[in-house]
Design a protein around this motif. Structure first.
Motif, PDB file in Angstrom:
ATOM      1  N   MET A  86      -9.128   7.039   5.193  1.00 18.66           N
ATOM      2  CA  MET A  86      -8.852   7.675   6.478  1.00 18.66           C
ATOM      3  C   MET A  86      -8.549   6.681   7.597  1.00 18.66           C
ATOM      4  O   MET A  86      -7.749   6.975   8.478  1.00 18.66           O
ATOM      5  CB  MET A  86     -10.013   8.585   6.885  1.00 18.66           C
ATOM      6  CG  MET A  86     -10.026   9.893   6.139  1.00 18.66           C
ATOM      7  SD  MET A  86      -8.465  10.834   6.266  1.00 18.66           S
ATOM      8  CE  MET A  86      -8.266  11.014   8.024  1.00 18.66           C
ATOM      9  N   THR A  87      -9.148   5.524   7.567  1.00 17.11           N
ATOM     10  CA  THR A  87      -8.847   4.527   8.599  1.00 17.11           C
ATOM     11  C   THR A  87      -7.388   4.113   8.508  1.00 17.11           C
ATOM     12  O   THR A  87      -6.697   4.023   9.526  1.00 17.11           O
ATOM     13  CB  THR A  87      -9.782   3.305   8.464  1.00 17.11           C
ATOM     14  OG1 THR A  87     -11.138   3.765   8.599  1.00 17.11           O
ATOM     15  CG2 THR A  87      -9.498   2.261   9.510  1.00 17.11           C
ATOM     16  N   LYS A  88      -6.899   3.928   7.293  1.00 15.73           N
ATOM     17  CA  LYS A  88      -5.491   3.565   7.106  1.00 15.73           C
ATOM     18  C   LYS A  88      -4.564   4.709   7.488  1.00 15.73           C
ATOM     19  O   LYS A  88      -3.536   4.508   8.130  1.00 15.73           O
ATOM     20  CB  LYS A  88      -5.234   3.156   5.652  1.00 15.73           C
ATOM     21  CG  LYS A  88      -5.884   1.850   5.263  1.00 15.73           C
ATOM     22  CD  LYS A  88      -5.671   1.550   3.800  1.00 15.73           C
ATOM     23  CE  LYS A  88      -6.415   0.300   3.398  1.00 15.73           C
ATOM     24  NZ  LYS A  88      -6.314   0.038   1.957  1.00 15.73           N
ATOM     25  N   VAL A  89      -4.923   5.915   7.098  1.00 20.76           N
ATOM     26  CA  VAL A  89      -4.093   7.080   7.406  1.00 20.76           C
ATOM     27  C   VAL A  89      -4.015   7.296   8.914  1.00 20.76           C
ATOM     28  O   VAL A  89      -2.937   7.523   9.467  1.00 20.76           O
ATOM     29  CB  VAL A  89      -4.631   8.347   6.700  1.00 20.76           C
ATOM     30  CG1 VAL A  89      -3.949   9.595   7.214  1.00 20.76           C
ATOM     31  CG2 VAL A  89      -4.463   8.228   5.190  1.00 20.76           C
ATOM     32  N   ALA A  90      -5.146   7.212   9.590  1.00 25.99           N
ATOM     33  CA  ALA A  90      -5.178   7.457  11.037  1.00 25.99           C
ATOM     34  C   ALA A  90      -4.312   6.454  11.789  1.00 25.99           C
ATOM     35  O   ALA A  90      -3.760   6.777  12.848  1.00 25.99           O
ATOM     36  CB  ALA A  90      -6.612   7.416  11.548  1.00 25.99           C
ATOM     37  N   GLN A  91      -4.177   5.257  11.261  1.00 21.09           N
ATOM     38  CA  GLN A  91      -3.326   4.251  11.903  1.00 21.09           C
ATOM     39  C   GLN A  91      -1.867   4.695  11.939  1.00 21.09           C
ATOM     40  O   GLN A  91      -1.106   4.264  12.803  1.00 21.09           O
ATOM     41  CB  GLN A  91      -3.441   2.895  11.181  1.00 21.09           C
ATOM     42  CG  GLN A  91      -4.815   2.268  11.268  1.00 21.09           C
ATOM     43  CD  GLN A  91      -5.204   1.932  12.688  1.00 21.09           C
ATOM     44  OE1 GLN A  91      -4.408   1.419  13.457  1.00 21.09           O
ATOM     45  NE2 GLN A  91      -6.438   2.236  13.041  1.00 21.09           N
TER      46      GLN A  91
END
Length: 114
Positions: A86-91
């Motif tokens: 999710m951290t990568k997706v949110a970026q």
């Protein structure tokens, strides 16, 4: 783009400008729609079409309200909340993307309660 004389002479100056700009606006809208579809599909792959899924390690979004979903996406994007995926997706998400995705999953909640 060259307009036929029958059209060109009857257009107001602003209308001719609008016609010249329109193709790029259509492309931009189509590109934005395509980008959103890809993002929505990426989210749905794990969280399910309506926000519910069969995986006990992936949160159901269907029962979350819109404001909560947006705040969590902001937390992932800023690094306040950590998750490998999710951290990568949110970026990848713009503010508009977050709003549209939250609306999409919140709509799943409303649809199921009717």
């Amino acid at each position: 783009m060259k307009l036929p004389d029958s059209i060109r002479f009857n257009l107001r100056p602003w209308a001719a400008t609008a016609l010249l700009l329109m193709p790029s606006a259509v492309i931009t809208t189509a590109q934005a729609s395509d980008k959103y579809e890809k993002l929505a599909n990426m989210c749905s792959a794990c969280h399910g079409q309506d926000g519910s899924n069969a995986f006990n390690t992936i949160p159901d979004l269907k029962w979350q309200n819109r404001e909560y979903l947006i705040s969590q996406l902001h937390a992932f994007k800023s690094g306040k909340r950590q998750d490998i995926t999710m951290t990568k997706v949110a970026q990848l998400l713009s503010e508009e993307d977050m709003l549209r995705l939250a609306d999409h999953f919140y709509a799943g909640k409303k649809d199921s309660s009717e």
